[in-house]
Write a protein that holds these residues in place. Structure first.
Motif, PDB file in Angstrom:
ATOM      1  N   GLN A  26       0.827  -1.211   0.000  1.00 28.53           N
ATOM      2  CA  GLN A  26       0.000   0.000   0.000  1.00 28.53           C
ATOM      3  C   GLN A  26       0.866   1.267   0.000  1.00 28.53           C
ATOM      4  O   GLN A  26       0.708   2.159   0.828  1.00 28.53           O
ATOM      5  CB  GLN A  26      -0.962   0.008   1.189  1.00 28.53           C
ATOM      6  N   ILE A  27       1.802   1.313  -0.940  1.00 32.33           N
ATOM      7  CA  ILE A  27       2.696   2.449  -1.102  1.00 32.33           C
ATOM      8  C   ILE A  27       2.495   2.995  -2.507  1.00 32.33           C
ATOM      9  O   ILE A  27       2.285   2.234  -3.448  1.00 32.33           O
ATOM     10  CB  ILE A  27       4.175   2.022  -0.931  1.00 32.33           C
ATOM     11  N   GLU A  28       2.587   4.302  -2.645  1.00 34.01           N
ATOM     12  CA  GLU A  28       2.446   4.917  -3.963  1.00 34.01           C
ATOM     13  C   GLU A  28       3.563   4.463  -4.894  1.00 34.01           C
ATOM     14  O   GLU A  28       4.714   4.312  -4.478  1.00 34.01           O
ATOM     15  CB  GLU A  28       2.473   6.443  -3.839  1.00 34.01           C
ATOM     16  N   ARG A  29       3.223   4.273  -6.146  1.00 30.55           N
ATOM     17  CA  ARG A  29       4.180   3.838  -7.168  1.00 30.55           C
ATOM     18  C   ARG A  29       5.364   4.801  -7.267  1.00 30.55           C
ATOM     19  O   ARG A  29       6.513   4.391  -7.346  1.00 30.55           O
ATOM     20  CB  ARG A  29       3.440   3.746  -8.506  1.00 30.55           C
ATOM     21  N   GLN A  30       5.070   6.108  -7.229  1.00 36.17           N
ATOM     22  CA  GLN A  30       6.122   7.112  -7.346  1.00 36.17           C
ATOM     23  C   GLN A  30       7.120   7.008  -6.199  1.00 36.17           C
ATOM     24  O   GLN A  30       8.316   7.244  -6.384  1.00 36.17           O
ATOM     25  CB  GLN A  30       5.542   8.537  -7.365  1.00 36.17           C
ATOM     26  N   THR A  31       6.631   6.665  -5.031  1.00 37.15           N
ATOM     27  CA  THR A  31       7.505   6.532  -3.867  1.00 37.15           C
ATOM     28  C   THR A  31       8.511   5.419  -4.083  1.00 37.15           C
ATOM     29  O   THR A  31       9.706   5.583  -3.830  1.00 37.15           O
ATOM     30  CB  THR A  31       6.671   6.269  -2.596  1.00 37.15           C
ATOM     31  N   ILE A  32       8.042   4.291  -4.565  1.00 39.13           N
ATOM     32  CA  ILE A  32       8.942   3.157  -4.787  1.00 39.13           C
ATOM     33  C   ILE A  32       9.958   3.493  -5.870  1.00 39.13           C
ATOM     34  O   ILE A  32      11.147   3.207  -5.723  1.00 39.13           O
ATOM     35  CB  ILE A  32       8.146   1.885  -5.130  1.00 39.13           C
ATOM     36  N   HIS A  33       9.501   4.130  -6.941  1.00 37.74           N
ATOM     37  CA  HIS A  33      10.443   4.525  -7.995  1.00 37.74           C
ATOM     38  C   HIS A  33      11.498   5.488  -7.449  1.00 37.74           C
ATOM     39  O   HIS A  33      12.674   5.387  -7.787  1.00 37.74           O
ATOM     40  CB  HIS A  33       9.707   5.154  -9.180  1.00 37.74           C
ATOM     41  N   ARG A  34      11.069   6.421  -6.595  1.00 38.87           N
ATOM     42  CA  ARG A  34      12.022   7.369  -5.999  1.00 38.87           C
ATOM     43  C   ARG A  34      13.021   6.643  -5.116  1.00 38.87           C
ATOM     44  O   ARG A  34      14.217   6.901  -5.168  1.00 38.87           O
ATOM     45  CB  ARG A  34      11.290   8.444  -5.204  1.00 38.87           C
ATOM     46  N   TRP A  35      12.541   5.696  -4.309  1.00 40.33           N
ATOM     47  CA  TRP A  35      13.440   4.927  -3.439  1.00 40.33           C
ATOM     48  C   TRP A  35      14.458   4.147  -4.257  1.00 40.33           C
ATOM     49  O   TRP A  35      15.634   4.092  -3.915  1.00 40.33           O
ATOM     50  CB  TRP A  35      12.648   3.965  -2.563  1.00 40.33           C
ATOM     51  N   ILE A  36      14.008   3.538  -5.349  1.00 41.53           N
ATOM     52  CA  ILE A  36      14.919   2.764  -6.204  1.00 41.53           C
ATOM     53  C   ILE A  36      15.974   3.686  -6.803  1.00 41.53           C
ATOM     54  O   ILE A  36      17.169   3.363  -6.814  1.00 41.53           O
ATOM     55  CB  ILE A  36      14.143   2.010  -7.300  1.00 41.53           C
ATOM     56  N   LYS A  37      15.551   4.837  -7.284  1.00 40.83           N
ATOM     57  CA  LYS A  37      16.489   5.798  -7.869  1.00 40.83           C
ATOM     58  C   LYS A  37      17.519   6.246  -6.826  1.00 40.83           C
ATOM     59  O   LYS A  37      18.724   6.296  -7.106  1.00 40.83           O
ATOM     60  CB  LYS A  37      15.728   7.009  -8.409  1.00 40.83           C
ATOM     61  N   GLU A  38      17.062   6.566  -5.626  1.00 40.47           N
ATOM     62  CA  GLU A  38      17.969   7.004  -4.568  1.00 40.47           C
ATOM     63  C   GLU A  38      18.906   5.866  -4.156  1.00 40.47           C
ATOM     64  O   GLU A  38      20.084   6.097  -3.899  1.00 40.47           O
ATOM     65  CB  GLU A  38      17.178   7.513  -3.361  1.00 40.47           C
ATOM     66  N   TYR A  39      18.394   4.659  -4.121  1.00 39.98           N
ATOM     67  CA  TYR A  39      19.218   3.510  -3.764  1.00 39.98           C
ATOM     68  C   TYR A  39      20.322   3.297  -4.802  1.00 39.98           C
ATOM     69  O   TYR A  39      21.471   3.041  -4.457  1.00 39.98           O
ATOM     70  CB  TYR A  39      18.352   2.263  -3.634  1.00 39.98           C
ATOM     71  N   LYS A  40      19.961   3.404  -6.075  1.00 40.59           N
ATOM     72  CA  LYS A  40      20.954   3.218  -7.134  1.00 40.59           C
ATOM     73  C   LYS A  40      22.026   4.308  -7.091  1.00 40.59           C
ATOM     74  O   LYS A  40      23.170   4.067  -7.445  1.00 40.59           O
ATOM     75  CB  LYS A  40      20.271   3.186  -8.505  1.00 40.59           C
ATOM     76  N   GLU A  41      21.637   5.486  -6.663  1.00 42.21           N
ATOM     77  CA  GLU A  41      22.584   6.600  -6.626  1.00 42.21           C
ATOM     78  C   GLU A  41      23.455   6.608  -5.372  1.00 42.21           C
ATOM     79  O   GLU A  41      24.653   6.837  -5.442  1.00 42.21           O
ATOM     80  CB  GLU A  41      21.828   7.926  -6.723  1.00 42.21           C
ATOM     81  N   PHE A  42      22.847   6.359  -4.207  1.00 44.02           N
ATOM     82  CA  PHE A  42      23.570   6.493  -2.943  1.00 44.02           C
ATOM     83  C   PHE A  42      23.769   5.175  -2.199  1.00 44.02           C
ATOM     84  O   PHE A  42      24.406   5.155  -1.143  1.00 44.02           O
ATOM     85  CB  PHE A  42      22.829   7.462  -2.011  1.00 44.02           C
ATOM     86  N   GLY A  43      23.178   4.098  -2.687  1.00 41.29           N
ATOM     87  CA  GLY A  43      23.269   2.839  -1.965  1.00 41.29           C
ATOM     88  C   GLY A  43      22.428   2.902  -0.697  1.00 41.29           C
ATOM     89  O   GLY A  43      21.469   3.675  -0.608  1.00 41.29           O
ATOM     90  N   GLU A  44      22.809   2.124   0.274  1.00 42.12           N
ATOM     91  CA  GLU A  44      22.038   2.057   1.518  1.00 42.12           C
ATOM     92  C   GLU A  44      22.077   3.368   2.296  1.00 42.12           C
ATOM     93  O   GLU A  44      21.209   3.623   3.132  1.00 42.12           O
ATOM     94  CB  GLU A  44      22.525   0.898   2.379  1.00 42.12           C
ATOM     95  N   LYS A  45      23.058   4.208   2.025  1.00 42.02           N
ATOM     96  CA  LYS A  45      23.160   5.496   2.717  1.00 42.02           C
ATOM     97  C   LYS A  45      22.010   6.436   2.348  1.00 42.02           C
ATOM     98  O   LYS A  45      21.755   7.394   3.055  1.00 42.02           O
ATOM     99  CB  LYS A  45      24.483   6.180   2.381  1.00 42.02           C
ATOM    100  N   ALA A  46      21.328   6.142   1.259  1.00 43.12           N
ATOM    101  CA  ALA A  46      20.246   7.013   0.803  1.00 43.12           C
ATOM    102  C   ALA A  46      19.141   7.138   1.840  1.00 43.12           C
ATOM    103  O   ALA A  46      18.442   8.144   1.885  1.00 43.12           O
ATOM    104  CB  ALA A  46      19.664   6.491  -0.503  1.00 43.12           C
TER     105      ALA A  46
END
Length: 97
Positions: A34-54
């Motif tokens: 029950q999470i917005e699609r945009q939120t998950i896409h943003r998390w994935i993008k941040e994860y790819k950029e900063f790793g777990e530190k994101a």
């Protein structure tokens, strides 16, 4: 009215790994958690950029990283505004016809 939910670093990483490692679609994960699609896409993008530190508290991110993140957000918003202006101009001309 929806209340804002907060997810821990561990929860975000588990959700991201469902998409990246377990091959679930973003849609499946949104339905499951029950999470917005945009939120998950943003998390994935941040994860790819900063790793777990994101997903650490912003106090752990360097000031330059934080500035860079804000600059990217500003650029994205500027692009969205430019698109909306074009759409508005298009529909304004269509209305006159």
């Amino acid at each position: 009215m929806k209340t804002k939910r907060h997810f821990s670093q561990e929860q975000k990483l588990n959700i991201i790994k469902l998409v990246l490692n377990d091959n679930l679609t973003v849609r499946q994960v949104t339905d499951l958690h029950q999470i917005e699609r945009q939120t998950i896409h943003r998390w994935i993008k941040e994860y790819k950029e900063f790793g777990e530190k994101a997903f650490l508290d912003n106090s752990f991110i360097t000031k330059q990283q934080y500035i860079n993140k804000l600059e990217r957000q500003v650029k994205q918003l500027q692009e969205e505004v430019a698109i909306l202006k074009k759409v508005h101009a298009y529909f304004a001309t269509q209305k006159r016809k």
